[in-house]
Design an enzyme around this catalytic site. Structure first.
Site, short mmCIF file in Angstrom:
data_model
loop_
_atom_site.label_atom_id
_atom_site.label_comp_id
_atom_site.label_asym_id
_atom_site.label_seq_id
_atom_site.Cartn_x
_atom_site.Cartn_y
_atom_site.Cartn_z
NE ARG A 27 3.78 12.93 10.93
CZ ARG A 27 3.16 12.27 9.96
NH1 ARG A 27 2.75 11.06 10.16
NH2 ARG A 27 2.98 12.82 8.78
CG ASP A 38 -5.95 0.03 3.13
OD1 ASP A 38 -6.04 -1.11 3.62
OD2 ASP A 38 -5.03 0.82 3.40
CD GLU A 91 -5.52 2.80 -0.47
OE1 GLU A 91 -4.64 2.20 -1.12
OE2 GLU A 91 -5.49 2.93 0.77
CG HIS A 149 -4.60 10.32 2.53
ND1 HIS A 149 -5.69 10.23 3.36
CD2 HIS A 149 -3.75 9.32 2.92
CE1 HIS A 149 -5.53 9.22 4.20
NE2 HIS A 149 -4.36 8.65 3.96
CB THR A 165 -6.45 7.57 1.28
OG1 THR A 165 -6.43 6.48 2.18
CG2 THR A 165 -7.79 8.24 1.30
CD GLU A 221 -6.65 4.33 4.33
OE1 GLU A 221 -5.95 3.52 3.68
OE2 GLU A 221 -6.18 5.05 5.24
CG ASP A 228 -2.05 1.01 1.09
OD1 ASP A 228 -2.40 1.37 -0.05
OD2 ASP A 228 -2.59 1.44 2.13
CE LYS A 267 -4.14 1.97 7.25
NZ LYS A 267 -4.90 2.80 6.33
CE1 TYR A 311 -0.66 8.31 4.26
CE2 TYR A 311 1.53 9.27 4.41
CZ TYR A 311 0.22 9.17 4.87
OH TYR A 311 -0.18 9.93 5.94
MN MN Z 1 -4.33 2.69 2.58
#
Ligand code: MN
Length: 424
Positions: free
Chosen positions: A151, A242, A210, A142, A358, A208, A135, A262, A137
């Site tokens: 964060r 996801d 995707e 996103h 995503t 998610e 997966d 996940k 990113y």
């Molecule tokens: Mn994902």
């Protein structure tokens, strides 16, 4: 030019202009009926062309296929392993057989009965045996949104993000097809105000949005796929959900990244749309600044313009469109993802699944997860039946749709639809 993509082609099968499966698409899948065990088919309008039956009728005899029983199989993997020239040859031949000027099936009732199946009479199966699952990113919006929430609002993107397509290795065993139930997972969570974690069903079940591509060619360990070779390694694409448990994810993800939040389930759409069928929908990608390292540079248009939609349908009730996104929002393209995946010499297998991450755009109505749509639950959405959602309830169904459109030709994926059930 791939002849099967010609927008002027028409089939002798009546196909609605809003169908995802015109003669220009011809996606591959695995289906069965009461009288046909699992085998390969091609979606065309409201029908499925039974490729095993087509082979048995001798209609593939002129192709280079050594073994026509390759279509009598519960997964696409053996066919995919034959390589791009064979995928192309079969898709071109199917296109010819379905064209309005071709009588081979059209004018022979017995052959038509043997080869054409109504989609509503068929069960669609997981189309591939998933070898490995990565997966990525790859959506800037996103990654920025998650960085803002999880964060540092001052600096949401980690320093590596614009230098490489960040990803992780996921779980292949729990990838299921559209229509399969998704059970609410249990796990460890810890609220900020409590000293100790607890164990139980997730309170923050999410989807998610995707897309994923399927590798069609194996490599040896130590070898490397360049960005300009990657197209020959990609069989096709599917919609990919996801499924995620945000409270599990938040507590477990440091320092090694996503794990049980996940791996309980991901789901894919049943029809694999070939990269060939998507070639007319290539678009330029975003400017990549800072400049990427040489192994990640690429030529030409390698991004795709695929409209994506997500609907949330509560049990027995009206659905709500909650997201409209597009694959063109991705920062990193598939060629860069494959080059990065193999840059350390890791080998590819036939039937690997590489998911995009995503896909969110910059506007809130393009956000591809509940986490972002409700901004971590702080802005609940109201459904047509008056109930609200921060995350997903038992009984909710998530429906994803995707299609590319140009010159009045629509090449789509059909639906990816899965319902949430209580913890087993
Ligand atoms: Mn994902």
């Amino acid at each position: 030019m791939i002849r099967a993509n010609d927008p002027h082609l028409h089939s002798w099968i009546q196909i609605s202009p809003t169908s995802d499966f015109p003669i220009q698409n011809l996606p591959f899948g695995i289906f069965s009926t009461a009288t046909r065990d699992p085998r390969m088919g091609v979606a065309i309008g409201e029908y499925i062309l039974d490729l095993y039956a087509v082979a048995q009728e001798g209609l593939f005899d002129l192709l280079s296929l050594e073994d026509p029983t390759i279509f009598h199989t519960p997964t696409l993997n053996p066919f995919i392993a034959l390589g791009k020239p064979v995928w192309r040859e079969v898709r071109e031949r199917v296109s010819v057989l379905l064209r309005n000027d071709n009588p081979e099936i059209r004018d022979n009732d017995a052959v038509m009965k043997a080869c054409l199946v109504k989609k509503q009479e068929a069960t669609l199966h997981l189309p591939i045996k998933v070898a490995n699952y990565t997966d990525f990113y790859s959506s800037l919006d996103h990654a920025t949104n998650v960085g803002l929430m999880f964060r540092n609002p001052e600096n949401p993107l980690l320093p590596n993000w614009k230098h490489m397509p960040v990803g992780y290795h996921g779980r292949a065993s729990s990838i299921v097809v559209s229509g399969q139930p998704v059970f609410r997972p249990q796990g460890q969570t810890k609220a900020p105000e409590t000293a100790l974690p607890s164990f139980g069903p997730t309170n923050e079940l999410d989807f998610e949005l995707e897309v994923a591509f399927i590798s069609g060619r194996a490599t040896d360990m130590g070898s490397f796929v360049m960005t300009d070779e990657a197209d020959d390694y990609i069989f096709g694409l599917v919609l990919f959900n996801d499924w995620s448990a945000r409270d599990l994810q938040r507590w477990e993800h440091m320092p090694l990244g996503p794990f049980l939040g996940k791996s309980f389930a991901s789901s894919i759409s049943p029809w694999v749309v070939t990269l060939d069928a998507l070639e007319p929908f290539r678009v330029p990608g975003p400017d990549q600044d800072p400049k990427v390292l040489p192994y990640l540079t690429y030529d030409g248009h390698k991004h795709l313009d695929i409209n994506l939609k997500v609907y949330l349908q509560p049990a027995e009730d009206e659905s709500l469109l909650i997201c409209q996104s597009n694959t063109k929002y991705l920062y990193w393209n598939m060629n860069q993802q494959l080059a990065h995946q193999t840059s350390n010499g890791c080998n590819l297998e036939v039937g690997d699944l590489y998911a995009s991450g995503t896909i969110s755009g910059s506007d809130p109505d393009t956000y591809g997860s509940m986490l972002e749509v409700t901004w971590q639950g702080s802005k609940p959405i109201t459904l047509p039946n008056g109930t609200t959602r921060q995350f997903l309830n038992d009984g909710d169904t998530i429906i994803m749709k995707g299609y590319a459109e140009r010159n009045s030709i629509r090449v789509g994926f059909g639906e990816l639809r899965n319902k949430v059930f209580p913890t087993l």
